[in-house]
Each structure stands twice: as C-alpha cells, then as structure tokens.
Design a protein around this motif. Structure first.
Motif, PDB file in Angstrom:
ATOM      1  N   THR B   4       0.833  -1.199   0.000  1.00  0.00           N
ATOM      2  CA  THR B   4       0.000   0.000   0.000  1.00  0.00           C
ATOM      3  C   THR B   4       0.867   1.248   0.000  1.00  0.00           C
ATOM      4  O   THR B   4       1.823   1.364   0.732  1.00  0.00           O
ATOM      5  CB  THR B   4      -0.909  -0.009   1.239  1.00  0.00           C
ATOM      6  OG1 THR B   4      -1.694  -1.186   1.170  1.00  0.00           O
ATOM      7  CG2 THR B   4      -1.816   1.182   1.284  1.00  0.00           C
ATOM      8  N   GLN B  14      -8.462  -3.208  -3.414  1.00  0.00           N
ATOM      9  CA  GLN B  14      -7.671  -2.379  -2.505  1.00  0.00           C
ATOM     10  C   GLN B  14      -8.287  -2.413  -1.105  1.00  0.00           C
ATOM     11  O   GLN B  14      -9.483  -2.173  -0.940  1.00  0.00           O
ATOM     12  CB  GLN B  14      -7.637  -0.936  -3.017  1.00  0.00           C
ATOM     13  CG  GLN B  14      -6.827  -0.022  -2.111  1.00  0.00           C
ATOM     14  CD  GLN B  14      -6.520   1.303  -2.771  1.00  0.00           C
ATOM     15  OE1 GLN B  14      -7.026   1.603  -3.847  1.00  0.00           O
ATOM     16  NE2 GLN B  14      -5.675   2.098  -2.141  1.00  0.00           N
ATOM     17  N   ASP B  16      -7.616  -0.806   2.753  1.00  0.00           N
ATOM     18  CA  ASP B  16      -6.855   0.170   3.529  1.00  0.00           C
ATOM     19  C   ASP B  16      -7.250   0.088   4.993  1.00  0.00           C
ATOM     20  O   ASP B  16      -8.370   0.440   5.356  1.00  0.00           O
ATOM     21  CB  ASP B  16      -7.122   1.593   3.019  1.00  0.00           C
ATOM     22  CG  ASP B  16      -6.367   1.876   1.738  1.00  0.00           C
ATOM     23  OD1 ASP B  16      -5.192   1.486   1.658  1.00  0.00           O
ATOM     24  OD2 ASP B  16      -6.973   2.454   0.821  1.00  0.00           O
ATOM     25  N   GLY B  17      -6.346  -0.405   5.812  1.00  0.00           N
ATOM     26  CA  GLY B  17      -6.587  -0.456   7.258  1.00  0.00           C
ATOM     27  C   GLY B  17      -7.860  -1.178   7.638  1.00  0.00           C
ATOM     28  O   GLY B  17      -8.573  -0.760   8.549  1.00  0.00           O
ATOM     29  N   SER B  32      -4.000  -4.067   5.028  1.00  0.00           N
ATOM     30  CA  SER B  32      -3.932  -3.215   3.839  1.00  0.00           C
ATOM     31  C   SER B  32      -3.173  -3.951   2.744  1.00  0.00           C
ATOM     32  O   SER B  32      -2.125  -4.538   3.005  1.00  0.00           O
ATOM     33  CB  SER B  32      -3.188  -1.904   4.150  1.00  0.00           C
ATOM     34  OG  SER B  32      -3.825  -1.185   5.169  1.00  0.00           O
ATOM     35  N   GLY B  66     -11.739   0.915   8.299  1.00  0.00           N
ATOM     36  CA  GLY B  66     -11.016   0.870   7.043  1.00  0.00           C
ATOM     37  C   GLY B  66     -11.947   0.797   5.843  1.00  0.00           C
ATOM     38  O   GLY B  66     -13.168   0.951   5.972  1.00  0.00           O
TER      39      GLY B  66
END
Lengths: 256, 312
Positions: B4, B14, B16-17, B32, B66
C-alpha cells in the motif's frame, strides 16, 4: 458498471421464485403440510357422510376455525420463514446475493414463491372442502365458501409477507411467528377488543367480505373498507422492510 | 500485488486499514494491500480470518474499520459490482435439486447474460464437467460440487474471481485442471484471489501470496521469498539417542547449531539450516559412537510457521 435494469430485474423474479418454490416443496416439511391441509378435506368428507346440513357447523367449523383460524397461519409461518431462512442456514443465499440483482426483486421472488406454496395448499383445501360439504347446502353457503377462498388467498399474501420479513430480522422467526399466530391471534384476540386492527386474520376475513357478509358470530370484526387498506399496508411495509434489511444483511464465514 | 502506498492508481482490489470484529472478537485486524491482475493466494491456518476477508471483498460483510474497494467500488453498498465479481464460497451447499447445467445457467440468468445457456455450457466445459452436467448436483461428489461452483462463478466472465478453499475435495487430476484454469484466467488479465491453508496449493498457482495469521497480514509478496523465509527460519529438532549428553556435546561444536538443550530423555537442537543439519546429525552420532533412536522436528506445523512469520 450498473446493476440490472428494472425490466430485466422484474423478469428475474419468476426465475428466483421458481428455484425458491422447488426448495420449499422439495422438503419433508411440505409433505407434512400437505397432510395438515388434508385434514379439513377429511372432516368435510365425514360431514358429507353424516349428511351435516348446518352451515354454521360446516362452513364455520371447517373454513373459518380450522383453515383460516389455524392451518393457514401455520402453513404461512413455515413457508414464509423458510423462504430465506433455509437458504441462510445452508449457505446457498450467497448465490443470490452475489448477483447484480436489486434486493427488492429477490424479496419479491421469495414472497411470491412462499405465497404460491401456501396458497396452493390452503386455497386448495378450502376449495375441496367446500365442494365436498358446503356448496351443496345452497347459494348462501356457496357465497360463504367464496368469502373464504378470497380470505385464504389474501391471508396467504399478508402472512407470508410478514413472516418473510421477520426471517430476515431474527433467527427465531419461526418461534415468534408461532407465538403471534397462537397467542396473539388465537387467544388474545378473543379476549381483548380492538386487537382486530393488528390481526392479519381479521384483515383477510375483512377483505373476504367483499364477496358477502359472513355471520358475525364467526369472529370477523373488520369491514372491507378498513381491511383492504390495512392488508395493503402490511404487505407493502413488510416488503419494504425486508428489502432494506436484505441490503444490509451480513453473512459471516463458517470457519473464521 | 503492491505494498500500500506505492502502487499505481486503479488497483483491482484495494484494502486500507481494514478490520472486522464481532463484539469483542477481532476476526481481521488492520489489513492493507492492493491486488492487480494475476493469481494471488491467501494463505493462513483455519480460523485465521481468510473467509472473513473474502466475505468483505464479496460485499457480504461491511468492514468495522477501514475501506474495501473492488474495481473502485465498495462492494457491500453496491450490488452492481457483482457484474464483475465471481465468487466461490467455502460452504459446499449448492441447490441439490438442480442439474449442474441448470445451476450454472441460473447464475448466468441472474447476471443478466443475453444467452445464459451458451455461457453455461462454455463454463461447464472449462471446469471439465460436461459429462455430469445433466445430473442433479445432489448426486455430485465433493470435488464435482466444487467445480460446478467454479463454473457458476465464471459464467459471466468476471474481472475478479474470489475463491474460498477452491481445491477442497478435488482429486489430484481435478486440482491440476483447476490450477491450469486459474493460471489461464490470470494470463487473460483477470484478478484472482483464492484462499487455502495448504502452502503447496498456493505455491503451485499463486505467484503472489498473502499470509494471514490471527486476523493480521503476516507477510505478502512473491511466494518464493516467503517460502525462503519459512524454510530458513530457526527449527527445533528433538533427538532421542543412546547417549543424549555425549551427542549434545558433539553437536554444540558445530557452527550450524546455535542452541542445544539437554532434557531428561532427549536433546533439543536449534538450527537455521535444516538441510545442513540432516547431513550433520548422521556424522555426529557416528563420530560420538551414539545410536540415534528418534529425530523429530518439534515445530513443523503450518501454524508454527505462520507464528514465526508474525513474530518477524
């Protein structure tokens, strides 16, 4: 990237309903319900054999108390809660949810399938019982049989819509459904005046009286003018709530 | 797969967190990564969070924290994304009353395909199930059910294919057919993510792997690098011999051995070089005049390998 058009989605409702219908009637439970719905027919045969000519006993006993009062809600709660419940339980629901089909179309298909299964058994039971023991009692008795044909069809739609929605909100839908049918409608409604406004059975009987009035001693409390809008509201509200719930339904993994 | 932050814009998948918890239980924690076309293996022991992760990617679970994006969209809010996602769930259940062809055609219909029958027959041929296509799925073996599920998932030629333990129940030949199919699809530009708890399955198909342990991403990248990490880690070997003390003294002198612990009935040896140890132990026991009774790796379970990766 867009989902399916409304026209295409409407076209998928019978496809999904067909699969759900096969699921519902393919289980042993459907056979047991078929036997349950055969009970009024047997009672009607016995009445015919005993030459019972009392409309109150024949229509009131078989159509009102036995079918609409007991068998219809039992069949509806079992088919209604199983329409989604069985698929959620065995995991096949993911094959429906992982598709670009609007959630309202899935809910509509489930209701359609469960109504089809419920009405096939219960309306069939009313029709057969009436032909055997009631229509032979004269025109008035035939009109009363028509009331119960309509009431059973309407009751199938209303009960199923509510129980389909309920099954998306709780895993105890079957238990709550039975509690509603047996305690609320079966017991409390005869004790507490005013409960008719919150009784699907009363909506069904009220709509049925569009055909003709049935004897008030049988327990019908709502006029069609009240019952029709209440029945429509129940079905629409249940469908909307079920759709909203299905849009947010979460399915966790089995192993993680 | 890119770490990432350094990938070009527009990855197919994708995260993310991303975290997901159920009450006090954390199933997935702060994960991530980005995926682009190709095959990626999601490796981890049972209960690691693989299915939870795949269900978030499939839109069946919303992340507790996230963001999950598939083809730039958030799948749990957007059913339209399913036009480009094919999903093979772990659970075996498939409508048992349908034939294989009916099931795949049903999937094609729900995807709004113009000719679901043609697409279904092509998908069934891809998974080598033509001979059984007219039999009820309820009569299928576990491996056949897996294959018909895969056919149902790829009937609409999706851009993204998510498979949860797809090789479960398949015989070796079926596995090879399925592995070849996944590789062909990856070469055609599809993004494929499949989960497994078996390293050998992942390394045969996935050039990239994600290792998930206890809900956390333990490692990611080229499988060869991770395989090296796994094989070059410190190993503990328990040895029982006719004279454990003498053998321990002999082994201590070798630089390939960096710890020796003498127990009441055995000696535990730690080494980072398993292949060197295998050659060493025979000579050391012979030189010490000791008879080997038992040589057992103490930490060869996949879980212990994963735990090692997490600690790094």
């Amino acid at each position: 990237m867009t989902g399916l058009s409304t026209t295409k989605s409407l076209g998928l409702v019978p496809t999904i309903a067909g699969v759900t219908f096969r699921q519902l009637v393919g289980r042993r439970r459907a056979l047991l319900l078929l036997l349950l719905c055969a009970v009024p027919v047997l009672v009607a045969l016995m009445m015919r054999g005993a030459d019972v000519r009392d409309v109150d006993a024949a229509a009131g006993g078989v159509l009102d108390r036995l079918i609409v009062g007991l068998i219809l809600p039992i069949v509806a709660v079992l088919f209604g809660t199983a329409a989604f419940g069985a698929e959620i339980e065995d995991g096949t629901i993911v094959y429906l949810l992982a598709k670009p089909v609007p959630r309202w179309a899935i809910v509509a298909a489930k209701i359609l399938a469960a109504v089809g299964a419920t009405a096939a058994l219960t309306v069939g039971s009313v029709a057969l019982s009436s032909l055997i023991a009631i229509t032979r009692l004269g025109d008035e008795a035939t009109r009363i049989a028509e009331v119960y044909l309509l009431a059973t069809a309407v009751g199938s739609i209303c009960y199923v819509a509510v129980f389909v929605a309920l099954s998306l909100f709780t895993r105890r839908a079957l238990m709550i459904g039975f509690a509603y049918v047996l305690i609320w409608e079966g017991t409390l409604s005869s004790l507490l005046p005013g409960i008719a406004n919150l009784s699907i059975r009363q909506y069904a009987l009220g709509v049925g009286q569009l055909v003709t009035k049935v004897p008030s001693s049988w327990g019908a409390e709502l006029e069609p003018e009240t019952a029709v809008p209440l029945a429509v509201i129940v079905v629409v509200a249940a469908t909307v709530l079920a759709t909203r719930r299905l849009m947010r339904l979460e399915i966790s993994g089995e192993t993680d | 797969m890119k770490p990432t932050g350094s990938a070009p814009a527009g990855p197919t998948i994708q995260l993310d967190g991303v975290a997901r918890w159920y009450g006090n239980v954390v199933a997935v924690n702060d994960i991530s990564f980005k995926l682009e076309p190709g095959v990626t293996g999601l490796l981890g022991p049972n209960g690691a969070g693989k299915t939870t992760l795949l269900h978030m990617l499939a839109g069946f679970l919303a992340p507790s924290a996230g963001e999950v994006r598939v083809l730039g969209r958030r799948p749990h809010l957007d059913p339209a994304v399913y036009r480009q996602i094919g999903l093979v769930p772990e659970r075996e259940a498939v409508y048992p009353f349908m034939t294989g062809l009916e099931y795949v055609r049903f999937n094609g219909r729900l995807q709004g395909l113009p000719d679901p029958d043609v697409a279904a027959r092509a998908a069934i041929a891809q998974v080598d199930l033509v001979e059984a296509q007219d039999r009820a799925v309820g009569t299928y073996s576990k491996g056949m059910r897996q294959r018909v599920k895969v056919a149902g998932a790829l009937v609409h030629d999706p851009q993204v294919l998510l498979l949860d333990e797809p090789f479960n129940g398949m015989d070796p030949r079926q596995r090879l057919v399925m592995m070849d199919l996944l590789c062909d699809m990856a070469e055609a530009g599809k993004t494929i993510l499949f989960s497994s708890h078996i390293l050998e399955e992942v390394e045969r198909v996935g050039s990239e792997i994600l290792v998930i342990v206890a809900g956390r991403l333990a490692a990611s990248g080229d499988y060869r690098a991770i395989r090296t990490l796994m094989t070059d880690r410190p190993h503990t070997i328990n040895i029982r011999s006719s004279d454990n003390r003498r053998l321990a003294t002999k082994l201590m002198a070798d630089p390939a051995i960096f710890a020796v612990e003498l127990g009441p009935e055995s000696v535990a040896v730690r080494t980072a070089h398993l292949s060197i140890f295998r050659q060493l132990i025979a000579g050391a026991s012979r030189d010490a005049g000791v008879r080997l009774l038992e040589v057992t790796p103490a930490d060869e379970s996949l879980e212990s390998v994963f735990e090692y990766l997490v600690r790094r």
